[in-house]
Scaffold this motif. Structure first.
Motif, PDB file in Angstrom:
ATOM      1  N   LYS A 172       0.828  -1.207   0.000  1.00  0.00           N
ATOM      2  CA  LYS A 172       0.000   0.000   0.000  1.00  0.00           C
ATOM      3  C   LYS A 172       0.866   1.262   0.000  1.00  0.00           C
ATOM      4  O   LYS A 172       0.599   2.218  -0.729  1.00  0.00           O
ATOM      5  N   GLY A 175       2.229   1.936  -3.316  1.00  0.00           N
ATOM      6  CA  GLY A 175       1.222   2.547  -4.187  1.00  0.00           C
ATOM      7  C   GLY A 175       1.109   4.043  -3.985  1.00  0.00           C
ATOM      8  O   GLY A 175       0.980   4.808  -4.953  1.00  0.00           O
ATOM      9  N   GLU A 178       4.232   5.570  -5.584  1.00  0.00           N
ATOM     10  CA  GLU A 178       4.152   5.486  -7.044  1.00  0.00           C
ATOM     11  C   GLU A 178       3.181   6.529  -7.582  1.00  0.00           C
ATOM     12  O   GLU A 178       3.416   7.151  -8.626  1.00  0.00           O
ATOM     13  N   PHE A 179       2.088   6.769  -6.853  1.00  0.00           N
ATOM     14  CA  PHE A 179       1.123   7.803  -7.232  1.00  0.00           C
ATOM     15  C   PHE A 179       1.772   9.189  -7.173  1.00  0.00           C
ATOM     16  O   PHE A 179       1.523  10.035  -8.039  1.00  0.00           O
ATOM     17  N   ARG A 182       3.867   9.548 -10.335  1.00  0.00           N
ATOM     18  CA  ARG A 182       3.123   9.519 -11.598  1.00  0.00           C
ATOM     19  C   ARG A 182       2.123  10.672 -11.732  1.00  0.00           C
ATOM     20  O   ARG A 182       1.983  11.250 -12.811  1.00  0.00           O
ATOM     21  N   CYS A 183       1.437  11.003 -10.641  1.00  0.00           N
ATOM     22  CA  CYS A 183       0.305  11.936 -10.752  1.00  0.00           C
ATOM     23  C   CYS A 183       0.517  13.289 -10.091  1.00  0.00           C
ATOM     24  O   CYS A 183      -0.252  14.212 -10.350  1.00  0.00           O
ATOM     25  N   ARG A 380       3.182  -5.791  -7.057  1.00  0.00           N
ATOM     26  CA  ARG A 380       2.957  -4.506  -7.717  1.00  0.00           C
ATOM     27  C   ARG A 380       2.405  -3.528  -6.689  1.00  0.00           C
ATOM     28  O   ARG A 380       1.706  -3.931  -5.763  1.00  0.00           O
ATOM     29  N   ASP A 382      -0.050  -1.139  -4.855  1.00  0.00           N
ATOM     30  CA  ASP A 382      -1.508  -1.007  -4.840  1.00  0.00           C
ATOM     31  C   ASP A 382      -1.922   0.244  -5.602  1.00  0.00           C
ATOM     32  O   ASP A 382      -1.253   1.284  -5.519  1.00  0.00           O
ATOM     33  N   ASP A 383      -3.008   0.145  -6.351  1.00  0.00           N
ATOM     34  CA  ASP A 383      -3.525   1.333  -7.032  1.00  0.00           C
ATOM     35  C   ASP A 383      -4.059   2.319  -6.000  1.00  0.00           C
ATOM     36  O   ASP A 383      -4.804   1.936  -5.094  1.00  0.00           O
ATOM     37  N   TYR A 384      -3.656   3.568  -6.155  1.00  0.00           N
ATOM     38  CA  TYR A 384      -4.166   4.604  -5.257  1.00  0.00           C
ATOM     39  C   TYR A 384      -4.732   5.739  -6.086  1.00  0.00           C
ATOM     40  O   TYR A 384      -4.149   6.160  -7.082  1.00  0.00           O
ATOM     41  N   ASN A 385      -5.888   6.219  -5.680  1.00  0.00           N
ATOM     42  CA  ASN A 385      -6.511   7.374  -6.308  1.00  0.00           C
ATOM     43  C   ASN A 385      -6.923   8.360  -5.223  1.00  0.00           C
ATOM     44  O   ASN A 385      -7.320   7.951  -4.121  1.00  0.00           O
TER      45      ASN A 385
END
Length: 405
Positions: A172, A175, A178-179, A182-183, A380, A382-385
């Protein structure tokens, strides 16, 4: 660095002398950045409705208060406060409100608390909040694996549930980081990126994100070693994946301009874990090769065992170098995969070299290490938004009352 959350608040007193407990590290934790108190109402008065402004100011100051009072150790309280603050903060980053670049946000390093980072950007505030959320997860994972009051020479093996929970926290945290890369970092203008602290620059965030996956894989390998169902192939794969993660983390961190002692300690940690992973990979690769029927398979296996033994020795030296580097940390107890390898590797390297040493002498061409197999990485981030913006920003009738002269 590496001791944000694991620094014990416990002080031992003998007469008038006080001794600070030296922390032990299971999960590497970068230095935590915490917000510095400021009055958002003064900067945004007349631009944001008063009730929304009061809420924004209150939520931020709540984070400051908890972080200052607990030294960042109140993981759940801080996570909850940060998650409440985020939806309200997002309004400051939206172009339609025109509030970007108005407030100078201030943060400081929790370890030294001296130098403040001040940037007039809501995106810097957003980056700092998500970064702090990731560091808190790493800190919580570390607390699951390190006893609160370590005893010298005591055996340690965290419960299986703690290891599994720590793996989830590491994924987590990866993620979140990484967010950030990237964002949040990607759209920032170059001049703002150049003024960010080293701990929040792209290479450093990438290194921590990848490293968290490497440590999660290390824990998975430890669980596999303790499981009777896990095959040698599974263990070799996990060791090789762990090796790849730490190699990638080292590559990302090496690209950063690291001059401060925390960054140097971080590099030493990666080197230590890289050597441990490589020792494990050659050990399990050697066990699989040793099952072959050809004499050459046994000879190559011996080369793997001897390499694993040498790497294990080097990893112990690397561990000591890491612990002695400032800020000083406690030499960790041997547990998990390394406890298993410290017993098995020297023994099998000695036995197998005695059994097949004559073959090594007969054919010098066989005295070379084989390449380790490449595997697709399993873990990988975790996807985080980001959460939805707070509804208070979207009210059609929110009209600010600006006082006229």
């Amino acid at each position: 660095m590496g001791c944000t959350a694991s620094i014990s608040k416990k002080i031992y007193c003998v007469g008038r002398r006080k001794k600070l407990n030296i922390p032990e590290i299971a999960v590497f934790i970068p230095a935590m950045q915490i917000p510095v108190e400021l009055d958002l109402r003064k900067a945004l008065r007349g631009l944001v409705p008063q009730d929304l402004l009061d809420r924004l100011n209150s939520l931020r100051n709540q984070i400051v208060l908890i972080a200052e009072d607990t030294g960042g150790s109140a993981f759940h309280e801080l996570q909850r406060a940060l998650e409440e603050y985020l939806p309200v903060l997002l309004g400051l980053t939206k172009k339609e409100f025109g509030l970007e670049g108005i407030v100078e946000f201030k943060w400081k390093n929790l370890l030294d608390g001296q130098q403040e980072i001040c940037l007039t950007s809501s995106w810097f505030e957003l980056l700092s909040v998500v970064h702090m959320m990731a560091i808190l997860l790493l800190s919580e994972a570390n607390s699951l694996l390190v006893p609160m009051d370590p005893v010298d020479g005591c055996e340690r093996n965290p419960p299986e549930d703690c290891k599994k929970d720590a793996i989830e926290l590491l994924i987590k945290a990866s993620g979140y980081l990484e967010f950030c890369v990237r964002c949040i970092l990607a759209p920032l203008p170059p001049d703002l990126k150049s003024r960010l602290p080293i701990d929040m620059q792209e290479g450093f965030l990438e290194a921590i994100s990848i490293q968290a996956l490497g440590q999660g894989t290390e824990l998975q390998l430890g669980l596999a070693v303790e499981s009777k169902k896990a095959t040698l192939s599974v263990k070799r794969r996990l060791a090789c994946e762990q090796l790849t993660y730490f190699a990638q983390a080292h590559f990302s961190l090496s690209a950063c301009n690291i001059t401060h002692e925390h960054g140097k300690k971080h590099l030493l940690f990666i080197k230590w874990k890289y050597l441990e992973a490589k020792a494990a990979a050659y050990y399990y690769h050697g066990l699989i090769l040793d099952k072959g029927s050809e004499p050459s398979s046994h000879v190559v296996a011996v080369c793997c065992f001897l390499a694993a033994n040498e790497l294990l020795t080097d990893s112990k030296k690397a561990c000591l170098s890491f612990c002695m580097a400032k800020p000083v940390t406690r030499a960790p107890l041997v547990w998990g995969v390394m406890k298993h390898l410290s017993h098995k590797v020297p023994d099998i390297a000695s036995r197998k070299s005695q059994m097949y040493g004559y073959l090594l002498e007969e054919d010098k061409a066989l005295q070379s290490l084989p390449d380790l197999p490449d595997f697709q990485l399993s873990l990988r981030p975790d996807d985080y938004n980001l959460p939805e913006i707070d509804p208070a920003w979207e009210c059609e009738n929110w009209a600010t009352k600006v006082q006229t002269l």
